[in-house]
Structure formats: C-alpha cells, structure tokens
Enzyme design. Structure first.
Site, short mmCIF file in Angstrom:
data_model
loop_
_atom_site.label_atom_id
_atom_site.label_comp_id
_atom_site.label_asym_id
_atom_site.label_seq_id
_atom_site.Cartn_x
_atom_site.Cartn_y
_atom_site.Cartn_z
CG LEU B 117 -3.30 10.23 -0.42
CD1 LEU B 117 -4.69 10.45 -0.99
CD2 LEU B 117 -3.15 8.78 0.03
CD GLU B 356 13.53 17.63 -9.72
OE1 GLU B 356 12.34 17.37 -10.00
OE2 GLU B 356 14.35 18.00 -10.57
#
Lengths: 609, 609
Positions: B117, B356
């Site tokens: 998710l 990131e």
C-alpha cells in the site's frame, strides 16, 4: 540559570568547535552545525533536564539528533557539558575515535544511530511513549533539518505522535533553507511547514532560530497545548561566517586552513563561559522495577498449526512473564496473530497503522528505554523499513522483528504479499539473528530465544498450518539445527527451513519406499547457521546436498549453505527463480520447484551422479 | 453519455461481480471493492477518457489502483468496459489466470503492480509528469484507500505533485473508515484528511462517495484550481450488503455461498446496462517520435576517476543521443554526478528531494509512459525504497537505479552512509541486472548496457577515484567478466568487483615478486554472474579461489560465487563482517579485511594448503 548572553556565548563556542573539528578531520558538515548552534545551546543548556553523569538515567530528558550530519555540533555540546573532553573533539572521524562522522551509539550518549535522514522523529516518538509508560516526568527533544522533512517517515511519525497525544515530545526543525545539492522545497517558507505539522495534529510555532530568547520561550511552551510541538526555527546555513552563510554549494565541505582562520576572526575568540554549570538537573524520578523472565509455559501443540499462530500465542505468554515486552503492529495483527498480545496488554501495545518505517523507529525508541519491542507485519512489508532496520543494526538496537506470510506458500494473494527477499535483507546485517521455524513448537521456542537474546533479531513465520514436528519442551538455541531424518547409507542431505522442511520430509518418506535414503536438516537458525552440523551431515552423505527454501535465489538459505559448504559439496539449490503469481499454495510450491517432488527429483539426480 | 442512473447500475454490476469473484476464488477483499463501486463506475464510465482497444494509447487517461486489494473491482471494471470477457472474472486468483489477487502487469491493462500500500500515488505522479513532458491532454487518476494514507510515501508523493504543479493528477481516496485489523486513524473525519492534503499544496474536496452525481462533479472540477486534486470520498466498507456494511472484521473475507446468496438478494439482479457505450474516447493525441540511440561517444579516460563521476559523464552523453532518458535525484546529484545531466537537460530532470520511496515510484510512473529513468542516490539510501524496488520488479519496470558511495571505501562519513547491503537487496529480484564497475571506462559502458537493456537494472558506483584499467571502447556485456591477470601456473583465482579489483591487482603484483601467481577476475556483472568464466579460471588454478567485496558477508558477490562454484572450489570470502566505523578509506579497507594485504594473505593460505 543561564542568561541569554551565556547561551549566545555557548552557541559561539559550539560554532568554533564545529569549524575546527571539521577542518581538522578534512571532512564533515560545518555549515549544518552553524545553523543549529543556538538551537543546540538552548536545548542542552537552557531547557533540557539531564544528568551529565549517566546517559541512561530515566529521569533525564532524551535527545535525538535526527539531522545526523550535524554530529560535530552534538559532540561539541557534550564536550561543553563536560561529558567528554574538549580535546577529544579534534579526533572527529578518526578511526580511533567514537566521535564518528554521523552519530552511532559507539559514543555512549547516542541512543540511536542517525545519518540516514528522516528517522529521528520516529525514535523520539518511541522514547516519548516509553517515558509515558514509565510515568516519567521527562521529555523528548528531536532536532531535525528542513531537508529531511521531505521524507515520508517524518509524517508517519508526526501522525503517530498526535494520535498518541505525546505532549512530552518536541521537534525542533532547523530550517536553514539549503539542502545538499539544491535549496529545499519550501526554503524559508516556514508557514508552509507549520501548516503541515498543524494538519498532522501538532502545535507548531515559527521563530527566529538564531534568537536565544525566542528559542527558550518556544521550548518552555512546548507541550502546554496538550499536543506534540514543532518549533520551526528560521536559520541560516553557515550562520556567523559571512562567506559561507546562506550560500549554496557549502554542504558537507570543511573550511580550508586559511578559510578557518578568516571564519574564526569573524566569530571572535572562544567566549569565556563555563557551560557545565548551566545544565539543568532532571526532576527526581526512578523507574519502577518489576520481575521479568524469558521463561514462559510452553503450549502442548498437537494439531496442525501455523508458525504465525504459534508466534502470537508465544508473544502473549511471554508478555505474561515479562512486563518489558511490548508489541507494535502495522494494522495486520489479526494476520501476524500479535492481536492476542494487543487484546491482553493494551497498555503495552501500539498500533502504528500502515506505516512500517515509523513502526520500526518507534520500536527502536522504546528499546532505548529498556523495553523489548516485538514488531510484526508481513515479511514483504518489512522491506518498507529496510533502511530503518539497517540503522537499527548500527544502533545495536534490541528490537525483535517478525515477518509473516513468507514465500509462495501464502497462495492466492499474489507476489506483492509474499516475503521472498526478507532473508536477503536480514542476513547481511552483522550480528542480526535470523530464525525460521517450521512448526508451532519451534516457533514458540524461537520467540523465547530472541527475547532472551540482546540485539537485533528476526523471526520468519509462514501462513499455512503445518504439522507439529517437535515434542513440547524441545529447545531451539540460536545457531542450532535439527537433524530430522537420518539413516545408515543416506545418499543425500536435504537442508530446509520453514515450509520446505515438511516438503523435505514428504520427499524423504517417498524416496525411502524406492530405497533411497536422504537425510533432512531443519536449519531453523539461518543466521548464525549451524555450519558444523550441516557440513558433518553432508560429508556423511557423500558430499551431496540439496538446499530448498521458499525464498528467491539470492541472499537466502541457499547462499548461506553454499558459503558454509564451499568446496565440500555438490549442491542443488531449489528456490523461487521467477516472479511468482497468484495460485493455491500447493500449486505454487510445485510450479516454482520447491515441493516434495522437486526435492525427490534433485536428490535422485545427485545420488545417481 | 451515461446518466446518473446508468452509473448507479454499473456500480451495482461491479459490486455483484466483486462478490461473486471472491466467493468463487474463496479468498479476496470484497468489502474493499464494495466501498469503491460508485467511484470506479464514475471514473471508468463517467470521467476518464480512454481507448478500450489499446492499453498503451498515449491519448488515454491513466489509472492506478493504489489500493491493490480491490483488484476484483478493477477486473470487473475492465470486464464491463469490454476489455476482458465477463466470464473470465470467475478465474480470479487461479494460477492459470492473469486476474491475480493484487494487480500486476501480467494483466496488460495494469501499468504498475500494487498491493504493497501507499505506492500508487507516486506512480501516478510519474505518469502525470510524463503526460506533461509529452504535451498530452490526458490526465492521471489514482484510487487510494484511507488506510494507506498512513504511509509516508503518500505524503512524499503529495509533496512532489504540488511542487511540480500537476493539475493533471487527481487522487480519489475511498475513505471507508476500516483498515484490516482496526478502524483507521481518522475513521470518517474526512476533514482531517482534507487538511493534510491542503497543507501539502493540493486542492481537496470532501464528498459522499456513494452519490454518483457528487463524484462526477468532483471529478469534473479536479485540476481547475491549477493544483493536483484530492477527492475525499466518504464511503462504507461493504456498502450495499447490510450484514457486512461498515462492520469491522470483514477485511479480506469472501462471502460463503449462502452469504453470497443473501447479499445478491439485497443488491438485486444484475442491472441491465451496457457499460461499454459509456466509455469516453480520448481526445486525439499522438506522441511525437524522436530518434533515439543507446550509442554515445565514449570518453578517453586516462587519470584516476571515480566510477560515480564516469556514471555522471555517461548519463549526460546518453542524454544527448536519447531523448527518452530522464533523471531523478534525491538531493545528492552533486555526489552521484547526475548533476551534469540536470544542468544540461533541466526539462528531463526531476528533483525528488530527500524522499527515496517517491523517487523510485515517480521513476516507475515515467517508465510506464516510455521514458527511461535513471534514478540515483547513495546506495545506502536505496534501502529506503526496497519495497518500491521490489514492486518495480513485479511491474517489469524499465527503471535504472544507481547507488553511489558503496562500502567502507567511502571513509569518514561512517556506516550510515555506506552501501553495504545493496547487492543483497538487488540480487534476489528475478531478472534484475546488477553491475558493479571498477573503473571509469567500465562505468561508462555499464550505463550504456543498462540503458539498452529492457528491465530493472542497478549500477553500483564508488566514491574514491580509481585508476583506469580498460582501453576506451572495451565492451562490458551484461553477464560478462574480465580476466585481468592470468599466467601459467597461477595458484589461486581472485574474484573481485569495484574497489576490490584494484586491491586484488595490488595483491597480484606483490605476490608475483614472491613467486606466487594469482589470477584476477573483474566480476563487474554480479547478476547475472559470469559463472562459466569464473568456474573455468578457478578450475585452472587448482580449484582455489578468493572472493573479495566491499559489502557485508550475506547476499553479495561472495554468496553469488559460492553458489556458482558449489562443490568445485576451496573458497575464501573477504568482506565486511562487522559494523564498520568512520575512518580513512585505506584504513577501513585494511581494518575490515578487504585490502591487498588481506587478499595476498588469503591467497598464500590457499596456495599453501
């Protein structure tokens, strides 16, 4: 009590130390230290209450330097407080010094390694939770940079802090406008950052981060609104030295000798002030000690039981005998079976929702305060926290991770839910224990083993119910293995773990009727691996070995065994070699080559060769 | 054009399909589908403009199902649109079907795998960026759950979308109040979620997610404010079936046959409506084609050059010949040297700041639209995106990752900045190419090789300048290796990569004066490994081998070589076996046992044995 003027002087001392240290080491981040000099001065010598004699005094406020590249500033603050000699500062970044480039707990005042940005606030959340559990009056302060506020983990942490109403947590954000290679997203739009913290349920205040009186006022007021508080401090990177101040291109660059001379001329001489006398002692507080054990009554398993279910049962039992044990969940506790612990010990249970990075960081924070956090989610989703787990390693953290639903044996949910790279993630971390039980008895024993072990540990559990292989009371020491099938004249040794142990046993039984004997080892301790037993058994079976695992080819049990047997065995490695798909567990074990039939085939080929 | 009533009927068809599919498969998440039935109906048959004949039509709006466990709803929508047969829906989750438990691009309308998710919005950001680059009038829609909004990555994505002013991006959040094991943090406090999106620079609107007319209105208005738009839709999990609606404990549970019968009775018969005729065709648009090549002029390197610098130079050269190449940075482009590309091609360069996870997701989104993203940061910080990289594997994504600053050879910055587990992270991903150049020439060649390769690839670069080993024009095919030293009577083969190639060459030269010949292989292609060459050379040196790497023991080159040589070599593995500290690069190579002296010692021991 420190006056405004004293704190200004201390800030300049911190500046001068930071500049000298980084020039001496020839590397480091002086401008990052300079922007936060007043913030650090006001924290360590203005607001925080702490015992400079004992880094573990539970009465002390906690501090986390989330912007870890400002390490010189932290070392300087500890030197000014008399915790380390000022002379030691010039050893910065030397191989012989614990004053490393970014903080690690080798320096004993550091509780959690930082330097991978955006992680400190989660650790602070865990510390503040622990302080609340301890009923301590102490608070937690976290110093962040503005650049790292782009990390999602900061917002996971912010979410959890307001959800848990941690008014004892204060985040100080050094908004110095400049990142490493570019200005930050919001630069000096501090209102934008304040809006974010407020939207995440925090009190937020914007101040001038170079004005000592403003900083002190904000720190004093923090938490009074009953919420965690973010102090957004407008600062200048390189503050105090004209030729680097607020200039892009100076990130991570120490001054050259002549530049240092010019800088020191601008700042002036080391101001004459003894910072040590301004440290506020903590309010008296002692933590209540309770009897704690790692021995809990074992369950008498008979029927097929999933290792994840046994994990949940064991965690509950462990919780009964050890009040330091706490649990952290990522909203899958009904799948990992941590829900049993949550139901029985709600005060020691923390719902971190679907935010695995923060979940691990919160656990690290709890561990710094003496708790033993068991943190569980699907193994696949622990990859979300790889960086945090890595940093837990550098923090010598005593967290216990459990990854459930490993491998293709989960079946229909498909590859996104299958932990197939978790062994490769955990094995490299030096000192990390990796256990992979195959039945309920060993799963329970693994929980006991990692709880008693001081340090990072991982337990890998499976979704399907598996037969009980061991008698109650069987012990499973870290570094051990179990030889489950052994006969005279065995031709091949099969090394398996978890679900594949059962496939190996089926293969063994099947082959026996055909006259081929194979040995079966349950290598439940993947790290450290029981190399001696494996090497000995493989040698006894003519140097023929099959290793079979519900994991990708790289980095798992197969690699570990290949290393252990290098040059001493003909090895076949059965594992998942392509991106798997949805299907029934047995279909998938068969299709991807790790079922009993594939093991039997590999054994026959080796024996025939 | 669909009327309100048609869309209501379509929503109920989607409900009925979702219930039947999950009951047929015996697993899945029907309640998650039911809450979003009106949202999906309005998206696919109300607002989106798309070509049902061609999943890759650049004129079509893009759709990402971030809440991947609602896969049955997605399959049902495609079936209603006539893209797949309605009869195929009952094959859900079968091993023979591409309608998996969570979406993967095996089903050709899916562009990015979801199911872990909180990742879909980043992919959507990348798609919307690509649409802008293409000057396409198309838009991107992402359907999220409320539970996944706890993932920090969602806020990284939200940040970047507003920073890039992506008014062509619309997030629809199905706020159904219930997570897997607990209610969500905000439950039905939709205003709290709206505040967050607004604080992150979005337009946000709160609607009733079961009212078709409200949904259509919100979708129509999305983006008109010049910002990305979040539509926060208040829904009920299990909507439409009284005994599961808004009830905890029904996550991921299909209805039993009798429950299904009762549910279908409540919803009524499959409404009679042909959804296919309501799909809006896209506005005419064709993407401009440009000449693109992977051949760029190579640099004539002579002086010591860091592989990371050569990476930066090569990326710039590649950019000159290939307009599909784009770059994504996490605010370290002056360290990875991607800054050269950024300066020359600002329109194809994306600053993702220190986030990131989103950086990788944005790259995946760009790749779905035909771009070739080169995504670079410190290798250590790529661990932050492990889950995203894993999902890129399941997405067959054509992204190229570069991790710089690997190993202890970075020196003083300390362990948090050292990539020491990156090979273990990338090696397991099936099909992922892992290259690790040792000099500037090979680094440049590796950039060319991964660019031309279709699929996930990783380049590992080092911080220090290293001597040039190869002549300009030397080729470095994926899967190859280079035998750098070879002599009659060599006693040992040393397999090295990156920085350790240079240490191995020093060891070779030193040992030669003592009369001991060793062979040196540059194993620049770690995955796939050149097993044949390595096995042959090792065999020629009496089955004696040393493997040496600037990486932790588990999961890296050592493991790869051990597997390749299983049973065929006495192997010594030199690598980092403890948590390293700050120090000078040469000191660290020596202290942690991977320097020339340690290689020579290992070779002597093997040769003497």
């Amino acid at each position: 009590m420190a006056r405004i003027d004293d704190l200004r002087k201390i800030a300049d001392r911190l500046r001068i130390h930071s500049l000298r240290m980084t020039t001496a080491s020839g590397s480091g981040h002086p401008t990052t230290c300079l922007s936060a000099a007043e913030l650090a001065a006001c924290l360590f010598f203005g607001e925080m209450r702490w015992n400079t004699k004992d880094p573990r005094d539970p009465a002390s406020d906690e501090f986390v330097l989330s912007k870890g590249h400002a390490a010189p500033l932290l070392w300087a603050a500890y030197a000014e407080a008399g915790v380390i000699p000022i002379g030691s500062l010039l050893e910065l970044r030397k191989i012989s010094s614990d004053l490393e480039g970014h903080p690690t707990p080798r320096m004993n005042w550091v509780k959690a390694a930082t330097g991978s940005l955006g992680q400190g606030l989660s650790v602070g959340v865990g510390m503040a939770l622990a302080q609340r559990l301890d009923k301590s009056p102490a608070r937690t302060f976290v110093l962040l940079g503005d650049g790292e506020c782009a990390e999602g983990q900061v917002w996971e942490a912010a979410n959890s802090a307001s959800y848990w109403k941690l008014h004892n947590l204060c985040a100080v954000i050094d908004v110095n406008r400049l990142g490493q290679s570019d200005p930050t997203m919001h630069q000096h739009d501090l209102a934008a950052l304040a809006r974010k913290f407020r939207a995440f349920g925090w009190d937020a205040v914007v101040i001038d981060g170079h004005k000592v009186e403003k900083i002190l006022g904000a720190l004093k007021d923090a938490g009074k609104g009953g919420k965690p508080t973010a102090i957004l401090a407008k600062t200048l990177k390189g503050k105090g030295v004209s030729f680097i101040e607020d200039k892009n291109g100076w990130h991570g660059k120490p001054l050259k000798a002549d530049e240092l001379a010019r800088a020191l001329e601008e700042i002036g001489c080391l101001p004459d002030v003894d910072a040590r006398k301004f440290v506020h002692k903590p309010k008296p507080f002692r933590k209540k000690k309770s009897a704690a054990s790692f021995d809990f009554p074992r369950t008498a398993y008979k029927d097929k039981t999933a290792t994840r279910l046994a994990y949940g049962n064991a965690l509950l039992s462990l919780g009964q005998v050890n009040p330091s044990v706490v649990a952290v969940d990522g909203d899958v506790k009904n799948s990992t079976y941590a829900d049993k612990f949550f139901e029985t010990f709600p005060a020691r249970s923390f719902q971190a929702f679907i935010a695995e990075q923060n979940m691990v960081g919160v656990g690290m924070g709890l561990a710094t305060k003496g708790y033993i956090p068991f943190i569980a989610t699907f193994a696949a989703f622990l990859t979300r926290a790889h960086d945090q787990i890595r940093m837990a390693g550098y923090s010598f953290s005593n967290i216990k991770l459990c990854g459930s639903h490993v491998g293709v044996s989960i079946g229909e949910d498909g590859p996104s839910q299958m932990g197939l790279e978790d062994l490769a993630m955990f094995r490299p971390i030096p000192g990390c224990v990796v256990l992979y039980p195959s039945d309920a008895v060993s799963s329970e024993a693994c929980v006991a083993a990692v709880a008693a072990h001081q340090g990072l540990a991982y337990i890998r559990t499976s979704r399907p119910a598996t037969p009980v292989l061991y008698a109650p009371g069987e012990t499973f020491p870290i570094g051990g293995s179990k030889v489950l099938r052994k006969g005279e004249g065995d031709a091949v040794t099969v090394i398996a773990a978890g679900i594949t142990v059962h496939e190996a046993l089926k293969a063994c039984d099947g082959l026996k009727t055909g006259g081929l004997g194979i040995r079966v080892i349950d290598a439940y301790s993947v790290e450290p691996l029981d190399k001696e037993t494996i090497a000995r058994e493989v040698a006894e079976t003519g140097g023929r070995a099959v290793v079979v695992e519900d994991h990708y080819a790289g980095g798992g049990l197969g690699d570990a065994v290949a290393q252990a047997l290098a040059g001493r065995a003909a090895l076949k490695h059965l594992c998942i070699r392509e991106l798997p798909r949805s299907g029934k567990p047995d279909e998938l074990l068969e299709r991807y080559g790790i079922s009993a039939s594939h093991i039997a085939q590999a054994a026959r080929e080796l024996a025939g060769g």
